[in-house]
Design an enzyme around this catalytic site. Structure first.
Site, PDB file in Angstrom:
ATOM      1  N   HIS A 134      29.601  48.746  46.675  1.00 57.08           N
ATOM      2  CA  HIS A 134      28.796  49.767  47.347  1.00 57.08           C
ATOM      3  C   HIS A 134      27.359  49.649  46.855  1.00 57.08           C
ATOM      4  CE1 HIS A 134      32.047  52.283  49.208  1.00 57.08           C
ATOM      5  NE2 HIS A 134      32.755  51.590  48.335  1.00 57.08           N
ATOM      6  N   HIS A 209      42.645  53.452  45.839  1.00 56.03           N
ATOM      7  CA  HIS A 209      43.037  52.177  45.216  1.00 56.03           C
ATOM      8  C   HIS A 209      43.159  52.309  43.696  1.00 56.03           C
ATOM      9  CE1 HIS A 209      38.664  51.813  44.962  1.00 56.03           C
ATOM     10  NE2 HIS A 209      38.548  51.372  46.210  1.00 56.03           N
ATOM     11  N   ASN A 212      41.705  50.275  40.436  1.00 57.39           N
ATOM     12  CA  ASN A 212      40.447  49.621  40.781  1.00 57.39           C
ATOM     13  C   ASN A 212      39.319  50.639  40.866  1.00 57.39           C
ATOM     14  OD1 ASN A 212      42.636  47.770  42.640  1.00 57.39           O
ATOM     15  ND2 ASN A 212      41.263  46.727  41.240  1.00 57.39           N
ATOM     16  N   GLY A 242      47.932  40.602  45.301  1.00 58.84           N
ATOM     17  CA  GLY A 242      47.990  39.624  44.227  1.00 58.84           C
ATOM     18  C   GLY A 242      46.650  39.364  43.580  1.00 58.84           C
ATOM     19  N   HIS A 244      43.976  42.275  43.464  1.00 64.63           N
ATOM     20  CA  HIS A 244      43.515  43.552  42.925  1.00 64.63           C
ATOM     21  C   HIS A 244      44.394  44.080  41.800  1.00 64.63           C
ATOM     22  CE1 HIS A 244      41.040  43.641  46.569  1.00 64.63           C
ATOM     23  NE2 HIS A 244      40.350  44.604  46.006  1.00 64.63           N
ATOM     24  N   ASP A 267      42.517  48.043  52.287  1.00 60.45           N
ATOM     25  CA  ASP A 267      41.103  48.040  51.901  1.00 60.45           C
ATOM     26  C   ASP A 267      40.425  46.814  52.508  1.00 60.45           C
ATOM     27  OD1 ASP A 267      38.757  48.955  50.753  1.00 60.45           O
ATOM     28  OD2 ASP A 267      39.174  48.098  48.775  1.00 60.45           O
ATOM     29  N   ALA A 302      35.093  42.710  46.709  1.00 61.82           N
ATOM     30  CA  ALA A 302      34.519  43.485  47.818  1.00 61.82           C
ATOM     31  C   ALA A 302      35.580  43.730  48.884  1.00 61.82           C
ATOM     32  CB  ALA A 302      33.318  42.753  48.402  1.00 61.82           C
ATOM     33  N   GLY A 303      36.472  44.674  48.613  1.00 61.16           N
ATOM     34  CA  GLY A 303      37.561  44.911  49.547  1.00 61.16           C
ATOM     35  C   GLY A 303      38.532  43.742  49.512  1.00 61.16           C
TER      36      GLY A 303
END
Length: 380
Positions: A134, A209, A212, A242, A244, A267, A302-303
């Protein structure tokens, strides 16, 4: 009137358990209890039938973003439907307030048309210490007046907002969201254990999430993870790609929260369903290599490029979770969280005919949404 369909012979996952050699009857857009005389029968022996997946946290796919045009949104929605997600909440990313207000209006129109299930605002009310992908210069404390502005802009279609609830105005914003029927989610946070407990007591019910973008679990300073796992009022989001999460972290979440409090999410960003390359996530450049999305500057994750059929496959083949627990995490639990479990999330008469056909190895072989095939059955 279109003929009803009977899908027969599959292993059907119901709320009560797995039925071998079961059947699902589709009449129009709904699941029915009885078939009409003109029903078409499709033999799907050797396959699984599970409810359509429900994704409550998704930023895009198919090369398009939910921060884009209406056509972009529809492209992303179609991409995820082709991977089994029949109910999807569109997530925004941090941007200036004017843009977010405008985008909330666009997304609310598509929600009214039934294309998406509502809007999730992830940012700008998050911690610069845990900003992830972000834009830091656009972050701000959660001013209840600005929170209300976004709620109003979504015209009753705001489903969830992620907040760093330890910031000034955070607790008041949680209460405001709760009063307006919007899920308050704790995420991108640097909160202590005690601050997280306060936010949950104020009405927060989701961990964005989990693990994270929050402090790690500590033995003297347990932080938000312990508070979110231990409280039965909280649903925890998990990104099972696998990347995150280590499998041990996934197991820890299932063990402490229980299968009924886990929601698998993607995400996902634009690259989901497409491939490696350069993309935008909000105003930030993202580089996707080997399926992993990272900021071009700084390298933060990033996602994801995840789709929920892949999350399902990994959960049962790598993580060795029971199929019933995986179906709960992908369908029933998020549907209940959204207050949509009277329509979606399980294969029961009266509900929308949203279902996913999988082969015996859990590879996707068909997707139906509201009685129409999005992906025609591949039975060969």
């Amino acid at each position: 009137m279109a003929p009803s369909k009977v899908l027969t012979g599959a292993r059907v996952v119901l709320p009560t358990g797995i039925v071998d050699g079961g059947r699902v009857i589709v009449d129009g857009t709904r699941i029915a209890g009885d078939a009409r005389e003109d029903a078409e029968t499709l033999d799907v022996r050797g396959h699984w039938l599970v409810p359509g997946f429900v994704d409550i946290h998704n930023h895009g796919g198919g090369g398009a973003s939910f921060s884009g045009t209406a056509d972009d949104v529809l492209t992303a929605v179609r991409t995820h439907r082709e991977h089994g997600t029949t109910t999807l909440v569109a997530s925004t990313v941090t941007d200036d307030m004017g843009f977010l207000v405008k985008q909330a209006g666009l997304l609310s129109e598509l929600a009214e048309q039934g294309e998406i299930a509502g809007v999730h605002f992830e940012g700008p009310f998050i911690s610069p210490c845990r900003k992830g992908a972000h834009s830091e210069e656009l972050l701000r404390a959660p001013d209840p007046a600005e929170v209300r502005k976004l709620i109003d802009a979504a015209r009753g279609r705001a489903r969830m907002m992620t907040l760093a609830t330890e910031l000034p105005g955070g607790i008041d914003s949680v209460r405001l969201l709760t009063e307006h029927g919007v899920i308050a989610a704790i995420g991108h946070t640097d909160a202590t254990y005690e601050q997280t407990v306060e936010a949950i007591d104020a009405g927060a019910t989701v961990a964005t999430h989990l693990f994270n973008a929050m402090p790690p679990l500590g033995h003297r300073a347990p932080g938000p993870i312990a508070a979110l796992l231990e409280d039965e009022r909280v649903t925890v989001e998990l990104i099972n790609d696998g990347v995150h999460l280590h499998p041990a972290a996934l197991e820890l979440a299932f063990h402490h929260a229980g299968a009924q409090r886990v929601a698998f999410i993607t995400d996902a960003m634009d690259a989901a369903g497409v491939g490696d390359g350069r993309y935008l996530l909000g105003p930030l450049q993202v580089e996707v290599a080997d399926g992993v999305a990272r900021l071009a500057e700084g390298g933060s994750i990033a996602g994801s490029t995840l789709t929920l059929d892949r999350a399902f496959h990994r959960a049962v083949t790598v993580d060795r979770l029971p199929v019933t627990d995986v179906v709960a995490a992908l369908s029933a639990n998020p549907a209940r969280l959204l207050g949509m479990d009277d329509r979606v999330g399980s294969l029961e008469p009266g509900k929308d005919a949203d279902l996913v056909l999988l082969d015996e190895d859990f590879a996707l072989k068909g997707v139906m949404r509201r009685g129409a095939w999005v992906v025609e059955p591949q039975l060969g």
